[in-house]
Design an enzyme around this catalytic site. Structure first.
Site, PDB file in Angstrom:
ATOM      1  N   ASP A 191       0.832  -1.209   0.000  1.00 14.73           N
ATOM      2  CA  ASP A 191       0.000   0.000   0.000  1.00 14.73           C
ATOM      3  C   ASP A 191       0.863   1.255   0.000  1.00 14.73           C
ATOM      4  O   ASP A 191       0.641   2.190  -0.778  1.00 14.73           O
ATOM      5  CB  ASP A 191      -0.896   0.020   1.239  1.00 14.73           C
ATOM      6  CG  ASP A 191      -2.018  -1.005   1.172  1.00 14.73           C
ATOM      7  OD1 ASP A 191      -2.316  -1.483   0.070  1.00 14.73           O
ATOM      8  OD2 ASP A 191      -2.586  -1.311   2.229  1.00 14.73           O
ATOM      9  N   LEU A 192       1.829   1.279   0.900  1.00 13.57           N
ATOM     10  CA  LEU A 192       2.646   2.480   1.056  1.00 13.57           C
ATOM     11  C   LEU A 192       3.510   2.721  -0.181  1.00 13.57           C
ATOM     12  O   LEU A 192       3.653   3.861  -0.643  1.00 13.57           O
ATOM     13  CB  LEU A 192       3.519   2.358   2.308  1.00 13.57           C
ATOM     14  CG  LEU A 192       2.753   2.131   3.613  1.00 13.57           C
ATOM     15  CD1 LEU A 192       3.724   1.939   4.777  1.00 13.57           C
ATOM     16  CD2 LEU A 192       1.814   3.294   3.912  1.00 13.57           C
TER      17      LEU A 192
END
Length: 421
Positions: A191-192
């Site tokens: 996600d990051l």
């Protein structure tokens, strides 16, 4: 870019920090949820962009319920998780499934510079507001789509989470104890990573749009993003067929370069060059220890797996066993790479973190102060604004529709009555 009327409206919002930033004047429509997407738009907001977070009035971003939760009498709980990834944004509720909602989104996009979404590919198209349609509305729009596997390819339609990206991007297979099963990286790196690449793509596309008036699709895949975080794994395989396996805390071709136990925890020590090895022997070892082992003075010898396992690592273990993390860091100083392995409490209290303004406070009236991470981007002329608040659901709906879109009070009331906002 925002016109003078819109700028005046923004400056009239007392709840919004509108100090000039590097992206001042850039307007972002954010229809994302959870992390891959909200983090991307948060970074843009920190850098000065005006970010309008769009949520369905009956189905908001469900991280609003994620812990930790702050409480205030007579008010809903405030999620610290949500607040961290949605600071500095304006809040608008909008039902994009409703025809009036779609038309309202198009009117937003008509004046915006960027739209960020993180739905499964095809979702925005089914709503009638996909890239092709919004490009007709605003040819200079930068449309950033973050998804598990990207906008094309055989996996395009698969549902995905961070773990999906870690699994299919190769990272999961490489992580874990030597000889043991793979272990996922202990944070949502898929996600990051996708959010960070999303920011890079948006900035590149904005530069192109400013020069040409032409927007474009920024297509970010979590799987792609994770693959680029696997260091030398790809070239090792394509060059000599090596498939990286879990190595625990060791490095595949550098020694010593790993975790070592000490009196009150663990440290990372990376004194593997000939220079660092000599200094390490002098500051950690017994007097004359470096000269007592002349065969270990060459890097190639220390790299040998048997030599490292039977002689080098036991020597380092002995150096560190009776010393604390603080003692070892003080001895190492600026001479050799040694870092205490700190838990998050120690990190929050770290003087270097404080010096870099990496823990910031935001005051939520009635809830108290919320401490979150700051911005790692340091700009001396246009510093990021990392202390902003996250919006309540739809907090700025009327102001956005009136001041930015240009709707009248009767039109706004009609949208409210129909459940569109």
């Amino acid at each position: 870019m925002i016109d003078e009327q819109t700028r005046t409206w923004l400056e009239s919002l007392g709840s919004l920090d509108v100090r000039p930033g590097a992206l001042a004047g850039v307007v972002v429509v954010d229809v994302t949820r959870v992390v891959a997407g909200p983090y991307c738009s948060m970074i843009l907001a920190d850098l000065g962009a005006t970010v309008i977070k769009v949520e369905h009035p009956d189905d908001p971003d469900y991280t609003r319920t994620f812990p930790p939760l702050l409480e205030r009498e007579g008010a809903p709980e405030l999620s610290g998780f949500f607040a961290q990834y949605n600071r500095n944004k304006l809040g608008l509720t909008l039902n994009m499934r409703h025809p009036d909602g779609r038309r309202t989104l198009e009117r937003l996009v008509e004046k915006a510079d960027v739209l960020v979404e993180n739905f499964r590919p095809g979702t925005m198209e089914r709503l009638g507001v996909g890239y092709d349609r919004l490009r007709e509305v605003n040819p200079r729009l930068v449309y950033a789509a973050l998804s598990g596997y990207g906008q094309h390819g055989p996996y395009r339609g698969r549902p995905a989470y961070d773990n999906s990206a870690q699994a299919t991007g190769g990272l999961w297979s490489m992580n874990g104890p030597a000889g043991g099963p793979p272990i996922r990286v202990g944070t949502i790196i898929g996600d990051l990573g996708a959010s960070l690449y999303g920011v890079i793509g948006v900035l590149a596309a904005l530069r192109h749009a400013e020069h040409t008036g032409e927007g474009q699709l920024v297509d970010i895949s979590q799987q792609d993003s994770v693959l680029t975080l696997t260091e030398n794994a790809v070239v090792s395989y394509t060059t000599d067929g090596t498939i990286p396996q879990p190595l625990g805390n060791q490095h595949p071709f550098v020694r010593p370069y790993e975790l070592f136990a000490c009196a009150d925890g663990f440290v990372f020590f990376g004194g593997y060059t000939d220079k660092f090895w000599k200094i390490s022997c002098e500051i950690f070892g017994e007097p004359g220890e470096y000269d007592a082992h002349p065969d270990l003075q060459k890097m190639a010898v220390r790299f040998d797996e048997d030599v490292y396992r039977t002689r080098v690592k036991p020597m380092v273990d002995r150096w560190f066993a009776d010393r604390t993390k603080a003692e070892l860091e003080q001895l190492a100083g600026d001479l050799v790479p040694l870092s205490a392995v700190k838990d998050i409490g120690e990190v929050v209290a770290d003087p270097q973190i404080a010096a870099r303004d990496m823990i910031v406070d935001a005051d939520y009236a009635g809830y108290g102060s919320l401490r979150t991470f700051g911005s790692p981007v340091k700009l001396d002329r246009t510093p990021p604004r990392a202390r902003g608040l996250a919006p309540d659901m739809g907090e700025h709906s009327a102001e956005i529709l009136r001041g930015f879109v240009g709707l009248g009070d009767d039109e706004i009331a009609a949208l409210s009555e129909s459940g569109t906002i």
